[in-house]
Design a protein around this motif. Structure first.
Motif, mmCIF file in Angstrom:
data_model
loop_
_atom_site.group_PDB
_atom_site.id
_atom_site.type_symbol
_atom_site.label_atom_id
_atom_site.label_comp_id
_atom_site.label_asym_id
_atom_site.label_seq_id
_atom_site.Cartn_x
_atom_site.Cartn_y
_atom_site.Cartn_z
ATOM 1 N N ARG A 59 0.841 -1.198 0.000
ATOM 2 C CA ARG A 59 0.000 0.000 0.000
ATOM 3 C C ARG A 59 0.870 1.239 0.000
ATOM 4 O O ARG A 59 2.045 1.201 0.393
ATOM 5 C CB ARG A 59 -0.917 0.006 1.228
ATOM 6 C CG ARG A 59 -0.160 -0.083 2.558
ATOM 7 C CD ARG A 59 -1.085 -0.106 3.753
ATOM 8 N NE ARG A 59 -0.359 -0.381 4.986
ATOM 9 C CZ ARG A 59 0.328 0.534 5.686
ATOM 10 N NH1 ARG A 59 0.365 1.795 5.264
ATOM 11 N NH2 ARG A 59 0.966 0.192 6.786
ATOM 12 N N SER A 61 0.837 5.520 1.196
ATOM 13 C CA SER A 61 0.715 6.139 2.517
ATOM 14 C C SER A 61 -0.691 6.610 2.864
ATOM 15 O O SER A 61 -0.895 7.248 3.894
ATOM 16 C CB SER A 61 1.663 7.340 2.594
ATOM 17 O OG SER A 61 1.327 8.300 1.598
ATOM 18 N N SER A 64 -6.373 5.288 4.603
ATOM 19 C CA SER A 64 -7.245 4.120 4.593
ATOM 20 C C SER A 64 -6.514 2.835 4.239
ATOM 21 O O SER A 64 -7.108 1.746 4.300
ATOM 22 C CB SER A 64 -8.384 4.338 3.592
ATOM 23 O OG SER A 64 -7.858 4.585 2.291
ATOM 24 N N GLY A 65 -5.244 2.931 3.858
ATOM 25 C CA GLY A 65 -4.537 1.781 3.300
ATOM 26 C C GLY A 65 -4.442 0.588 4.219
ATOM 27 O O GLY A 65 -4.641 -0.563 3.786
ATOM 28 N N GLU A 66 -4.135 0.813 5.487
ATOM 29 C CA GLU A 66 -3.924 -0.308 6.401
ATOM 30 C C GLU A 66 -5.216 -1.101 6.600
ATOM 31 O O GLU A 66 -5.204 -2.338 6.608
ATOM 32 C CB GLU A 66 -3.398 0.206 7.738
ATOM 33 C CG GLU A 66 -2.899 -0.890 8.652
ATOM 34 C CD GLU A 66 -2.145 -0.357 9.850
ATOM 35 O OE1 GLU A 66 -1.712 -1.182 10.681
ATOM 36 O OE2 GLU A 66 -1.965 0.879 9.952
ATOM 37 N N GLN A 67 -6.344 -0.385 6.746
ATOM 38 C CA GLN A 67 -7.614 -1.083 6.930
ATOM 39 C C GLN A 67 -8.026 -1.847 5.672
ATOM 40 O O GLN A 67 -8.470 -3.000 5.742
ATOM 41 C CB GLN A 67 -8.709 -0.078 7.296
ATOM 42 C CG GLN A 67 -10.081 -0.711 7.526
ATOM 43 C CD GLN A 67 -10.091 -1.686 8.691
ATOM 44 O OE1 GLN A 67 -10.139 -1.287 9.845
ATOM 45 N NE2 GLN A 67 -10.034 -2.991 8.405
ATOM 46 N N ALA A 69 -6.054 -3.046 3.471
ATOM 47 C CA ALA A 69 -5.161 -4.206 3.351
ATOM 48 C C ALA A 69 -5.651 -5.359 4.214
ATOM 49 O O ALA A 69 -5.604 -6.526 3.792
ATOM 50 C CB ALA A 69 -3.739 -3.814 3.733
ATOM 51 N N ALA A 70 -6.118 -5.057 5.416
ATOM 52 C CA ALA A 70 -6.602 -6.112 6.319
ATOM 53 C C ALA A 70 -7.849 -6.785 5.744
ATOM 54 O O ALA A 70 -7.966 -8.025 5.761
ATOM 55 C CB ALA A 70 -6.909 -5.517 7.688
ATOM 56 N N ASP A 85 1.738 -9.551 3.624
ATOM 57 C CA ASP A 85 1.506 -8.103 3.648
ATOM 58 C C ASP A 85 2.861 -7.397 3.751
ATOM 59 O O ASP A 85 3.579 -7.557 4.734
ATOM 60 C CB ASP A 85 0.620 -7.751 4.843
ATOM 61 C CG ASP A 85 0.215 -6.286 4.872
ATOM 62 O OD1 ASP A 85 0.773 -5.483 4.102
ATOM 63 O OD2 ASP A 85 -0.659 -5.932 5.694
ATOM 64 N N GLY A 87 3.164 -4.092 3.816
ATOM 65 C CA GLY A 87 3.017 -2.761 4.391
ATOM 66 C C GLY A 87 3.287 -1.703 3.334
ATOM 67 O O GLY A 87 2.861 -1.831 2.182
ATOM 68 N N LEU A 88 4.017 -0.644 3.708
ATOM 69 C CA LEU A 88 4.305 0.427 2.755
ATOM 70 C C LEU A 88 5.139 -0.105 1.602
ATOM 71 O O LEU A 88 6.172 -0.738 1.800
ATOM 72 C CB LEU A 88 5.052 1.566 3.448
ATOM 73 C CG LEU A 88 5.212 2.834 2.613
ATOM 74 C CD1 LEU A 88 3.889 3.585 2.499
ATOM 75 C CD2 LEU A 88 6.272 3.748 3.221
ATOM 76 N N ARG A 159 3.906 -11.290 7.358
ATOM 77 C CA ARG A 159 4.465 -9.946 7.169
ATOM 78 C C ARG A 159 5.864 -10.048 6.573
ATOM 79 O O ARG A 159 6.646 -10.939 6.926
ATOM 80 C CB ARG A 159 4.543 -9.206 8.512
ATOM 81 C CG ARG A 159 3.204 -9.010 9.200
ATOM 82 C CD ARG A 159 2.473 -7.821 8.648
ATOM 83 N NE ARG A 159 1.149 -7.658 9.264
ATOM 84 C CZ ARG A 159 0.377 -6.602 9.109
ATOM 85 N NH1 ARG A 159 0.805 -5.594 8.335
ATOM 86 N NH2 ARG A 159 -0.809 -6.529 9.686
#
Length: 501
Positions: A59, A61, A64-67, A69-70, A85, A87-88, A159
Protein backbone atom coordinates in the motif's frame (compact mmCIF):
# COMPACT_ATOMS: atom_id res chain seq x y z
CA UNK A 1 -26.29 -9.08 -5.76
CA UNK A 2 -24.11 -5.99 -5.19
CA UNK A 3 -23.07 -4.17 -8.36
CA UNK A 4 -19.40 -3.21 -8.14
CA UNK A 5 -18.96 -2.22 -11.79
CA UNK A 6 -18.83 1.47 -10.88
CA UNK A 7 -15.53 0.82 -9.06
CA UNK A 8 -13.73 0.10 -12.33
CA UNK A 9 -11.36 2.78 -13.57
CA UNK A 10 -9.81 1.36 -16.71
CA UNK A 11 -7.38 -1.34 -15.62
CA UNK A 12 -7.61 -0.31 -11.94
CA UNK A 13 -10.22 -0.30 -9.20
CA UNK A 14 -10.83 3.06 -7.51
CA UNK A 15 -13.37 4.36 -5.06
CA UNK A 16 -14.04 6.40 -1.94
CA UNK A 17 -12.56 4.96 1.26
CA UNK A 18 -13.07 7.83 3.71
CA UNK A 19 -16.21 9.93 4.18
CA UNK A 20 -15.58 13.68 3.90
CA UNK A 21 -18.04 16.53 4.26
CA UNK A 22 -19.66 17.26 0.92
CA UNK A 23 -17.96 14.27 -0.68
CA UNK A 24 -19.23 11.12 -2.31
CA UNK A 25 -20.39 8.18 -0.15
CA UNK A 26 -17.87 5.50 0.76
CA UNK A 27 -18.01 2.62 -1.72
CA UNK A 28 -14.80 0.79 -0.78
CA UNK A 29 -16.68 -0.80 2.09
CA UNK A 30 -15.59 -3.80 4.13
CA UNK A 31 -18.05 -5.98 2.22
CA UNK A 32 -16.82 -4.74 -1.16
CA UNK A 33 -13.10 -5.09 -0.36
CA UNK A 34 -13.44 -8.61 1.07
CA UNK A 35 -15.41 -9.58 -2.03
CA UNK A 36 -12.76 -8.11 -4.31
CA UNK A 37 -10.15 -10.18 -2.47
CA UNK A 38 -12.17 -13.34 -2.96
CA UNK A 39 -12.76 -12.49 -6.61
CA UNK A 40 -9.05 -11.97 -7.29
CA UNK A 41 -8.38 -15.36 -5.71
CA UNK A 42 -10.94 -16.86 -8.08
CA UNK A 43 -9.40 -15.02 -11.05
CA UNK A 44 -5.92 -16.31 -10.16
CA UNK A 45 -7.11 -19.90 -9.91
CA UNK A 46 -8.74 -19.61 -13.32
CA UNK A 47 -6.03 -17.68 -15.19
CA UNK A 48 -2.77 -18.58 -13.41
CA UNK A 49 -3.58 -22.23 -12.69
CA UNK A 50 -4.82 -24.28 -9.77
CA UNK A 51 -1.35 -24.08 -8.19
CA UNK A 52 -1.66 -20.30 -7.71
CA UNK A 53 -1.94 -19.55 -4.01
CA UNK A 54 0.66 -16.95 -2.94
CA UNK A 55 -0.37 -13.27 -3.05
CA UNK A 56 1.51 -10.20 -1.87
CA UNK A 57 -0.20 -6.98 -0.75
CA UNK A 58 1.34 -3.51 -0.50
CA UNK A 59 0.00 0.00 0.00
CA UNK A 60 0.99 3.62 -0.31
CA UNK A 61 0.71 6.14 2.52
CA UNK A 62 -3.03 6.79 2.32
CA UNK A 63 -4.88 6.90 5.63
CA UNK A 64 -7.25 4.12 4.59
CA UNK A 65 -4.54 1.78 3.30
CA UNK A 66 -3.92 -0.31 6.40
CA UNK A 67 -7.61 -1.08 6.93
CA UNK A 68 -8.19 -1.89 3.27
CA UNK A 69 -5.16 -4.21 3.35
CA UNK A 70 -6.60 -6.11 6.32
CA UNK A 71 -9.98 -6.56 4.62
CA UNK A 72 -8.40 -7.55 1.32
CA UNK A 73 -6.08 -10.05 2.99
CA UNK A 74 -9.05 -11.62 4.78
CA UNK A 75 -10.99 -11.92 1.53
CA UNK A 76 -8.01 -13.51 -0.22
CA UNK A 77 -7.17 -15.98 2.55
CA UNK A 78 -10.81 -16.97 3.03
CA UNK A 79 -10.75 -17.90 -0.65
CA UNK A 80 -7.65 -20.07 -0.24
CA UNK A 81 -4.72 -17.70 -0.81
CA UNK A 82 -1.56 -17.49 1.31
CA UNK A 83 -1.17 -13.74 1.83
CA UNK A 84 1.97 -11.75 2.66
CA UNK A 85 1.51 -8.10 3.65
CA UNK A 86 4.45 -5.86 2.72
CA UNK A 87 3.02 -2.76 4.39
CA UNK A 88 4.30 0.43 2.75
CA UNK A 89 5.41 -0.30 -0.79
CA UNK A 90 5.28 1.05 -4.35
CA UNK A 91 3.27 -0.04 -7.36
CA UNK A 92 6.27 -1.13 -9.47
CA UNK A 93 7.77 -2.96 -6.50
CA UNK A 94 4.57 -4.95 -6.15
CA UNK A 95 4.92 -6.20 -9.71
CA UNK A 96 8.58 -7.04 -9.08
CA UNK A 97 7.51 -9.24 -6.17
CA UNK A 98 6.03 -11.61 -8.77
CA UNK A 99 9.28 -12.01 -10.75
CA UNK A 100 12.23 -11.43 -8.42
CA UNK A 101 14.21 -14.48 -7.40
CA UNK A 102 13.33 -15.61 -3.90
CA UNK A 103 9.91 -13.96 -3.96
CA UNK A 104 7.96 -14.92 -7.11
CA UNK A 105 4.42 -14.48 -5.80
CA UNK A 106 1.60 -15.79 -8.00
CA UNK A 107 -0.23 -12.49 -7.74
CA UNK A 108 0.21 -9.05 -6.19
CA UNK A 109 -2.09 -6.20 -5.22
CA UNK A 110 -1.12 -2.57 -4.70
CA UNK A 111 -3.52 -0.45 -2.67
CA UNK A 112 -3.34 3.06 -4.11
CA UNK A 113 -5.27 5.80 -5.87
CA UNK A 114 -2.13 7.44 -7.28
CA UNK A 115 -2.33 11.25 -7.01
CA UNK A 116 -6.07 11.48 -6.20
CA UNK A 117 -7.30 13.18 -2.98
CA UNK A 118 -6.63 11.50 0.34
CA UNK A 119 -10.17 10.12 0.76
CA UNK A 120 -9.87 8.02 -2.41
CA UNK A 121 -8.17 4.65 -2.70
CA UNK A 122 -8.11 1.62 -4.94
CA UNK A 123 -6.35 -1.51 -6.18
CA UNK A 124 -3.91 -2.45 -8.93
CA UNK A 125 -3.36 -6.13 -9.69
CA UNK A 126 -0.34 -7.98 -11.08
CA UNK A 127 0.92 -11.38 -12.07
CA UNK A 128 4.33 -12.21 -13.52
CA UNK A 129 2.85 -11.40 -16.95
CA UNK A 130 2.24 -7.78 -15.91
CA UNK A 131 -0.69 -5.64 -14.85
CA UNK A 132 -4.22 -6.87 -15.37
CA UNK A 133 -6.23 -5.45 -18.27
CA UNK A 134 -9.65 -3.78 -18.37
CA UNK A 135 -11.43 -7.03 -19.14
CA UNK A 136 -9.75 -8.71 -16.18
CA UNK A 137 -10.94 -5.98 -13.81
CA UNK A 138 -14.47 -6.26 -15.20
CA UNK A 139 -14.36 -10.01 -14.57
CA UNK A 140 -13.09 -9.58 -11.00
CA UNK A 141 -15.81 -7.06 -10.16
CA UNK A 142 -18.50 -9.27 -11.69
CA UNK A 143 -17.32 -12.23 -9.60
CA UNK A 144 -17.12 -9.99 -6.52
CA UNK A 145 -20.76 -9.04 -7.01
CA UNK A 146 -21.82 -12.64 -7.51
CA UNK A 147 -19.97 -13.69 -4.37
CA UNK A 148 -18.88 -17.10 -5.63
CA UNK A 149 -15.33 -17.72 -4.37
CA UNK A 150 -13.07 -20.71 -3.67
CA UNK A 151 -12.95 -21.99 -0.09
CA UNK A 152 -9.95 -21.41 2.15
CA UNK A 153 -8.79 -21.27 5.76
CA UNK A 154 -8.85 -17.52 6.54
CA UNK A 155 -5.29 -17.78 7.86
CA UNK A 156 -3.75 -14.47 9.02
CA UNK A 157 -1.43 -12.69 6.59
CA UNK A 158 2.30 -13.09 7.02
CA UNK A 159 4.46 -9.95 7.17
CA UNK A 160 7.52 -9.06 5.08
CA UNK A 161 9.42 -5.94 4.01
CA UNK A 162 9.99 -6.01 0.27
CA UNK A 163 11.18 -2.44 -0.39
CA UNK A 164 14.80 -3.15 0.70
CA UNK A 165 15.05 -5.95 -1.87
CA UNK A 166 13.57 -3.75 -4.58
CA UNK A 167 15.90 -0.86 -3.64
CA UNK A 168 18.85 -3.24 -3.79
CA UNK A 169 17.92 -4.20 -7.34
CA UNK A 170 17.87 -0.51 -8.37
CA UNK A 171 21.25 0.12 -6.72
CA UNK A 172 22.84 -2.81 -8.48
CA UNK A 173 21.46 -1.65 -11.82
CA UNK A 174 23.30 1.66 -11.41
CA UNK A 175 26.50 0.05 -10.16
CA UNK A 176 26.52 -2.48 -12.96
CA UNK A 177 25.90 0.12 -15.67
CA UNK A 178 28.59 2.52 -14.39
CA UNK A 179 31.14 0.00 -13.14
CA UNK A 180 31.53 1.99 -9.91
CA UNK A 181 30.71 1.18 -6.30
CA UNK A 182 29.68 4.77 -5.52
CA UNK A 183 28.91 6.33 -8.90
CA UNK A 184 26.98 9.24 -7.36
CA UNK A 185 29.77 10.41 -5.04
CA UNK A 186 30.24 14.17 -5.25
CA UNK A 187 26.68 14.77 -6.47
CA UNK A 188 23.90 16.36 -4.46
CA UNK A 189 20.61 14.76 -5.48
CA UNK A 190 17.30 15.64 -3.86
CA UNK A 191 14.12 13.60 -3.60
CA UNK A 192 10.61 14.96 -3.10
CA UNK A 193 8.32 12.04 -2.23
CA UNK A 194 5.25 14.21 -1.62
CA UNK A 195 4.67 12.23 1.61
CA UNK A 196 3.88 9.18 -0.50
CA UNK A 197 5.75 5.88 -0.73
CA UNK A 198 8.88 7.12 -2.51
CA UNK A 199 10.90 8.35 0.46
CA UNK A 200 12.95 5.13 0.49
CA UNK A 201 14.72 6.23 -2.71
CA UNK A 202 16.82 8.85 -0.91
CA UNK A 203 18.09 6.65 1.89
CA UNK A 204 18.12 3.21 0.28
CA UNK A 205 19.15 3.98 -3.30
CA UNK A 206 20.92 7.33 -3.53
CA UNK A 207 22.85 7.50 -0.25
CA UNK A 208 24.51 4.06 -0.55
CA UNK A 209 25.69 5.08 -4.02
CA UNK A 210 27.49 8.09 -2.56
CA UNK A 211 24.97 10.87 -3.23
CA UNK A 212 24.48 13.75 -0.82
CA UNK A 213 20.69 13.89 -0.34
CA UNK A 214 20.68 16.91 1.96
CA UNK A 215 17.68 19.07 1.11
CA UNK A 216 15.37 16.19 0.20
CA UNK A 217 11.83 16.87 1.32
CA UNK A 218 8.53 15.29 2.30
CA UNK A 219 10.06 11.82 2.56
CA UNK A 220 7.96 10.69 5.52
CA UNK A 221 4.69 8.94 4.60
CA UNK A 222 1.65 11.04 5.48
CA UNK A 223 -1.67 10.13 3.89
CA UNK A 224 -3.03 13.64 4.38
CA UNK A 225 -0.48 14.92 1.83
CA UNK A 226 0.02 18.15 3.81
CA UNK A 227 2.70 19.79 1.66
CA UNK A 228 1.59 19.49 -1.94
CA UNK A 229 -0.20 17.08 -4.23
CA UNK A 230 2.04 14.02 -4.80
CA UNK A 231 1.91 14.51 -8.54
CA UNK A 232 4.74 15.44 -10.97
CA UNK A 233 2.12 17.03 -13.24
CA UNK A 234 1.02 19.44 -10.51
CA UNK A 235 2.49 22.93 -11.00
CA UNK A 236 2.86 23.61 -7.27
CA UNK A 237 4.59 20.26 -6.73
CA UNK A 238 7.08 20.88 -9.53
CA UNK A 239 7.77 24.39 -8.27
CA UNK A 240 8.46 22.96 -4.80
CA UNK A 241 11.17 20.56 -5.98
CA UNK A 242 12.53 23.17 -8.39
CA UNK A 243 12.92 25.67 -5.54
CA UNK A 244 14.60 23.02 -3.38
CA UNK A 245 17.12 22.20 -6.11
CA UNK A 246 18.06 25.85 -6.54
CA UNK A 247 18.16 26.63 -2.80
CA UNK A 248 20.45 23.65 -2.12
CA UNK A 249 22.56 24.11 -5.27
CA UNK A 250 21.77 20.50 -6.10
CA UNK A 251 22.91 18.66 -9.20
CA UNK A 252 19.57 16.94 -9.72
CA UNK A 253 16.09 16.72 -8.22
CA UNK A 254 13.57 13.88 -8.37
CA UNK A 255 9.85 14.01 -7.64
CA UNK A 256 7.58 10.96 -7.39
CA UNK A 257 3.86 10.52 -7.33
CA UNK A 258 2.24 8.73 -4.40
CA UNK A 259 2.88 5.15 -5.51
CA UNK A 260 6.07 5.82 -7.55
CA UNK A 261 4.86 4.59 -10.91
CA UNK A 262 5.42 8.15 -12.20
CA UNK A 263 8.27 10.61 -11.76
CA UNK A 264 9.59 13.95 -12.90
CA UNK A 265 12.95 15.62 -12.42
CA UNK A 266 14.69 18.99 -12.20
CA UNK A 267 18.11 19.83 -13.63
CA UNK A 268 20.77 21.81 -11.76
CA UNK A 269 19.69 25.09 -13.37
CA UNK A 270 16.11 24.63 -12.15
CA UNK A 271 14.69 23.61 -15.52
CA UNK A 272 12.04 20.93 -15.34
CA UNK A 273 12.31 17.46 -16.83
CA UNK A 274 8.72 16.44 -17.40
CA UNK A 275 6.28 15.97 -20.27
CA UNK A 276 8.04 16.33 -23.66
CA UNK A 277 11.43 17.10 -22.08
CA UNK A 278 11.42 13.91 -19.98
CA UNK A 279 10.45 11.85 -23.01
CA UNK A 280 13.15 13.51 -25.12
CA UNK A 281 16.01 12.92 -22.69
CA UNK A 282 15.04 9.27 -22.16
CA UNK A 283 14.61 8.81 -25.91
CA UNK A 284 18.10 10.19 -26.56
CA UNK A 285 19.57 7.62 -24.14
CA UNK A 286 17.59 4.72 -25.53
CA UNK A 287 18.29 5.62 -29.15
CA UNK A 288 22.01 5.60 -28.38
CA UNK A 289 21.64 2.15 -26.81
CA UNK A 290 19.19 0.85 -29.43
CA UNK A 291 19.63 2.74 -32.71
CA UNK A 292 16.46 3.02 -34.76
CA UNK A 293 14.09 1.90 -32.02
CA UNK A 294 10.50 3.09 -31.80
CA UNK A 295 9.34 5.42 -29.03
CA UNK A 296 5.62 5.05 -28.31
CA UNK A 297 3.97 8.10 -26.72
CA UNK A 298 0.48 9.34 -26.00
CA UNK A 299 -1.39 11.62 -28.38
CA UNK A 300 -0.53 15.06 -26.96
CA UNK A 301 3.23 15.12 -27.48
CA UNK A 302 4.63 18.10 -29.38
CA UNK A 303 5.78 18.33 -32.99
CA UNK A 304 9.17 19.35 -31.61
CA UNK A 305 9.49 16.01 -29.83
CA UNK A 306 8.61 14.13 -33.02
CA UNK A 307 11.34 16.01 -34.88
CA UNK A 308 13.81 15.36 -32.04
CA UNK A 309 13.19 11.59 -32.12
CA UNK A 310 13.49 11.58 -35.91
CA UNK A 311 16.77 13.55 -35.78
CA UNK A 312 18.17 10.95 -33.37
CA UNK A 313 17.36 8.16 -35.81
CA UNK A 314 14.28 6.90 -34.03
CA UNK A 315 10.68 6.25 -34.98
CA UNK A 316 7.96 8.16 -33.13
CA UNK A 317 4.66 6.34 -32.66
CA UNK A 318 2.19 8.95 -31.38
CA UNK A 319 -0.63 6.77 -30.04
CA UNK A 320 -3.44 7.22 -27.50
CA UNK A 321 -3.73 8.60 -23.96
CA UNK A 322 -3.73 6.01 -21.20
CA UNK A 323 -0.62 4.32 -19.85
CA UNK A 324 -1.97 0.85 -20.61
CA UNK A 325 -2.67 1.94 -24.18
CA UNK A 326 0.90 3.06 -24.88
CA UNK A 327 2.40 0.04 -23.12
CA UNK A 328 0.20 -2.42 -24.98
CA UNK A 329 1.00 -0.72 -28.29
CA UNK A 330 4.73 -1.06 -27.65
CA UNK A 331 4.29 -4.72 -26.71
CA UNK A 332 2.23 -5.26 -29.88
CA UNK A 333 4.91 -3.64 -32.05
CA UNK A 334 7.64 -5.78 -30.50
CA UNK A 335 5.60 -8.93 -31.07
CA UNK A 336 5.21 -7.90 -34.70
CA UNK A 337 8.97 -7.54 -35.08
CA UNK A 338 9.30 -3.75 -34.68
CA UNK A 339 11.59 -2.91 -31.78
CA UNK A 340 10.01 -0.44 -29.35
CA UNK A 341 12.17 0.24 -26.31
CA UNK A 342 9.93 2.75 -24.54
CA UNK A 343 6.23 3.43 -24.02
CA UNK A 344 5.57 6.70 -22.19
CA UNK A 345 2.82 9.21 -21.50
CA UNK A 346 3.41 12.91 -21.02
CA UNK A 347 2.03 12.35 -17.49
CA UNK A 348 5.31 10.62 -16.57
CA UNK A 349 4.02 7.05 -16.85
CA UNK A 350 6.97 5.44 -18.62
CA UNK A 351 7.78 1.80 -19.29
CA UNK A 352 10.94 0.31 -20.80
CA UNK A 353 11.27 -2.98 -22.66
CA UNK A 354 14.36 -3.81 -20.60
CA UNK A 355 12.22 -3.59 -17.44
CA UNK A 356 9.23 -5.80 -18.29
CA UNK A 357 7.38 -2.83 -19.84
CA UNK A 358 6.59 -1.86 -16.25
CA UNK A 359 5.64 1.77 -15.67
CA UNK A 360 8.15 2.51 -12.94
CA UNK A 361 9.07 6.07 -12.01
CA UNK A 362 12.02 4.89 -9.93
CA UNK A 363 13.45 2.88 -12.82
CA UNK A 364 13.16 5.86 -15.17
CA UNK A 365 15.17 7.88 -12.65
CA UNK A 366 17.74 5.07 -12.50
CA UNK A 367 18.30 5.49 -16.25
CA UNK A 368 18.85 9.22 -15.73
CA UNK A 369 21.12 8.70 -12.73
CA UNK A 370 23.31 6.33 -14.74
CA UNK A 371 23.61 9.03 -17.38
CA UNK A 372 24.26 11.70 -14.74
CA UNK A 373 27.14 9.68 -13.28
CA UNK A 374 28.63 9.12 -16.73
CA UNK A 375 28.22 12.78 -17.64
CA UNK A 376 30.05 13.89 -14.49
CA UNK A 377 32.92 11.50 -15.22
CA UNK A 378 33.15 12.70 -18.84
CA UNK A 379 32.82 16.40 -18.06
CA UNK A 380 29.45 16.97 -19.69
CA UNK A 381 25.89 17.63 -18.49
CA UNK A 382 22.51 15.97 -18.74
CA UNK A 383 21.22 19.14 -20.41
CA UNK A 384 23.40 18.35 -23.43
CA UNK A 385 21.10 15.42 -24.24
CA UNK A 386 18.29 17.89 -24.96
CA UNK A 387 20.23 19.83 -27.58
CA UNK A 388 18.07 20.28 -30.65
CA UNK A 389 14.71 19.85 -28.90
CA UNK A 390 12.40 22.57 -30.19
CA UNK A 391 9.93 23.55 -27.50
CA UNK A 392 6.66 25.40 -28.12
CA UNK A 393 6.32 29.07 -27.29
CA UNK A 394 2.87 28.40 -25.81
CA UNK A 395 1.15 25.27 -24.54
CA UNK A 396 -2.17 24.86 -22.77
CA UNK A 397 -5.06 22.50 -22.10
CA UNK A 398 -8.78 23.21 -21.80
CA UNK A 399 -10.91 20.56 -20.10
CA UNK A 400 -14.41 21.15 -21.42
CA UNK A 401 -17.34 19.39 -19.67
CA UNK A 402 -19.81 17.32 -21.68
CA UNK A 403 -23.35 17.90 -20.43
CA UNK A 404 -25.08 15.18 -22.44
CA UNK A 405 -26.32 12.07 -20.64
CA UNK A 406 -24.74 9.89 -23.33
CA UNK A 407 -21.58 11.96 -23.20
CA UNK A 408 -19.30 9.56 -25.09
CA UNK A 409 -21.63 9.41 -28.07
CA UNK A 410 -22.08 13.19 -28.06
CA UNK A 411 -18.34 13.76 -27.85
CA UNK A 412 -17.80 11.43 -30.79
CA UNK A 413 -20.26 13.54 -32.80
CA UNK A 414 -18.24 16.67 -31.97
CA UNK A 415 -15.02 14.98 -33.12
CA UNK A 416 -16.57 13.78 -36.38
CA UNK A 417 -17.98 17.22 -37.13
CA UNK A 418 -14.69 18.96 -36.36
CA UNK A 419 -12.82 16.50 -38.55
CA UNK A 420 -15.03 17.38 -41.51
CA UNK A 421 -14.80 21.07 -40.71
CA UNK A 422 -11.00 20.92 -40.61
CA UNK A 423 -10.91 19.58 -44.15
CA UNK A 424 -12.49 22.82 -45.40
CA UNK A 425 -10.14 25.25 -43.62
CA UNK A 426 -7.18 26.88 -45.32
CA UNK A 427 -3.89 26.30 -43.51
CA UNK A 428 -5.28 23.35 -41.52
CA UNK A 429 -3.81 19.85 -42.01
CA UNK A 430 -5.28 16.76 -40.40
CA UNK A 431 -2.70 14.49 -38.75
CA UNK A 432 -2.21 11.13 -40.45
CA UNK A 433 -2.04 8.60 -38.99
CA UNK A 434 -4.05 9.67 -35.96
CA UNK A 435 -5.23 7.27 -33.28
CA UNK A 436 -7.29 9.47 -30.97
CA UNK A 437 -9.69 12.37 -31.39
CA UNK A 438 -8.87 14.92 -34.07
CA UNK A 439 -5.41 16.47 -34.35
CA UNK A 440 -4.77 19.37 -36.72
CA UNK A 441 -1.60 21.27 -37.62
CA UNK A 442 -1.97 24.94 -38.52
CA UNK A 443 0.41 27.00 -40.66
CA UNK A 444 2.11 30.20 -39.49
CA UNK A 445 -0.73 32.42 -40.70
CA UNK A 446 -3.38 30.47 -38.78
CA UNK A 447 -1.61 29.87 -35.45
CA UNK A 448 1.75 28.22 -36.13
CA UNK A 449 1.03 25.10 -34.12
CA UNK A 450 -1.49 22.33 -33.55
CA UNK A 451 -4.54 21.33 -31.55
CA UNK A 452 -5.93 17.98 -30.41
CA UNK A 453 -9.52 17.50 -29.29
CA UNK A 454 -10.35 14.15 -27.74
CA UNK A 455 -12.65 12.38 -25.33
CA UNK A 456 -11.46 11.85 -21.76
CA UNK A 457 -10.70 8.21 -21.00
CA UNK A 458 -13.15 8.01 -18.10
CA UNK A 459 -14.85 11.34 -17.40
CA UNK A 460 -17.56 13.38 -19.19
CA UNK A 461 -14.95 15.79 -20.56
CA UNK A 462 -13.34 16.77 -23.83
CA UNK A 463 -9.74 17.86 -23.28
CA UNK A 464 -8.42 20.29 -25.89
CA UNK A 465 -4.65 20.67 -26.15
CA UNK A 466 -3.18 23.63 -28.04
CA UNK A 467 0.48 24.35 -28.78
CA UNK A 468 2.01 27.13 -30.84
CA UNK A 469 5.56 27.93 -31.87
CA UNK A 470 4.75 31.67 -31.84
CA UNK A 471 3.75 34.00 -29.02
CA UNK A 472 0.06 34.77 -29.49
CA UNK A 473 -0.46 31.76 -31.73
CA UNK A 474 -2.43 29.79 -29.14
CA UNK A 475 -5.01 32.56 -28.88
CA UNK A 476 -5.31 32.59 -32.67
CA UNK A 477 -5.93 28.83 -32.71
CA UNK A 478 -8.41 29.10 -29.84
CA UNK A 479 -10.31 31.83 -31.66
CA UNK A 480 -10.53 29.69 -34.79
CA UNK A 481 -12.04 26.85 -32.75
CA UNK A 482 -14.24 28.73 -30.28
CA UNK A 483 -16.88 29.76 -32.79
CA UNK A 484 -17.22 26.26 -34.22
CA UNK A 485 -17.41 24.53 -30.83
CA UNK A 486 -19.93 27.07 -29.53
CA UNK A 487 -22.44 25.43 -31.86
CA UNK A 488 -22.53 22.32 -29.64
CA UNK A 489 -24.79 23.30 -26.76
CA UNK A 490 -23.99 20.24 -24.66
CA UNK A 491 -20.25 20.95 -24.78
CA UNK A 492 -19.25 23.61 -22.25
CA UNK A 493 -16.56 25.49 -24.18
CA UNK A 494 -16.84 28.69 -22.12
CA UNK A 495 -13.22 28.50 -20.92
CA UNK A 496 -11.98 28.33 -24.51
CA UNK A 497 -14.21 31.23 -25.58
CA UNK A 498 -12.97 33.35 -22.68
CA UNK A 499 -9.33 32.71 -23.58
CA UNK A 500 -10.01 33.45 -27.25
CA UNK A 501 -11.38 36.94 -26.58
Amino acid sequence: MPDYKKLQNGSDIRGVAIAVEGGKPVDLTEEAVRAIGGAFASWLKQHAGAHAKRVSIGRDSRLSGEQLAAWLADGLSTAGMEVTDFGLCTTPAMFMSTVMEGWAFDGAVMITASHLPFERNGFKFFTAKGGLEKQDIAEILAVAGAGSFPAGSAAPAARADFLPAYAGMLREKIRSATGMEQPLAGLRILVDAGNGAGGFFAGEVLAPLGADTTGSQFLLPDGRFPNHAPNPENAAAMESIRAAVLANKADFGIIFDTDVDRAGAVLADGSELNRNRLIAILASILLREHPGTTIVTDSITSTGLASFIDAHGGIHRRFKRGYRNVINEAIRLCAAGQDAQMAIETSGHGALRENYFLDDGAYLMVKLLIELARAKKEGRTLESLLAGLKEPAESMEFRMPLLAEEFAAYGSEVISALTEYAKTQLGWTLASPNYEGVRVSLDAQHGDGWFLLRLSLHDPLMPLNIESDSVGGAKKIAAALAGFLAGFEKLDSASLAEFAK
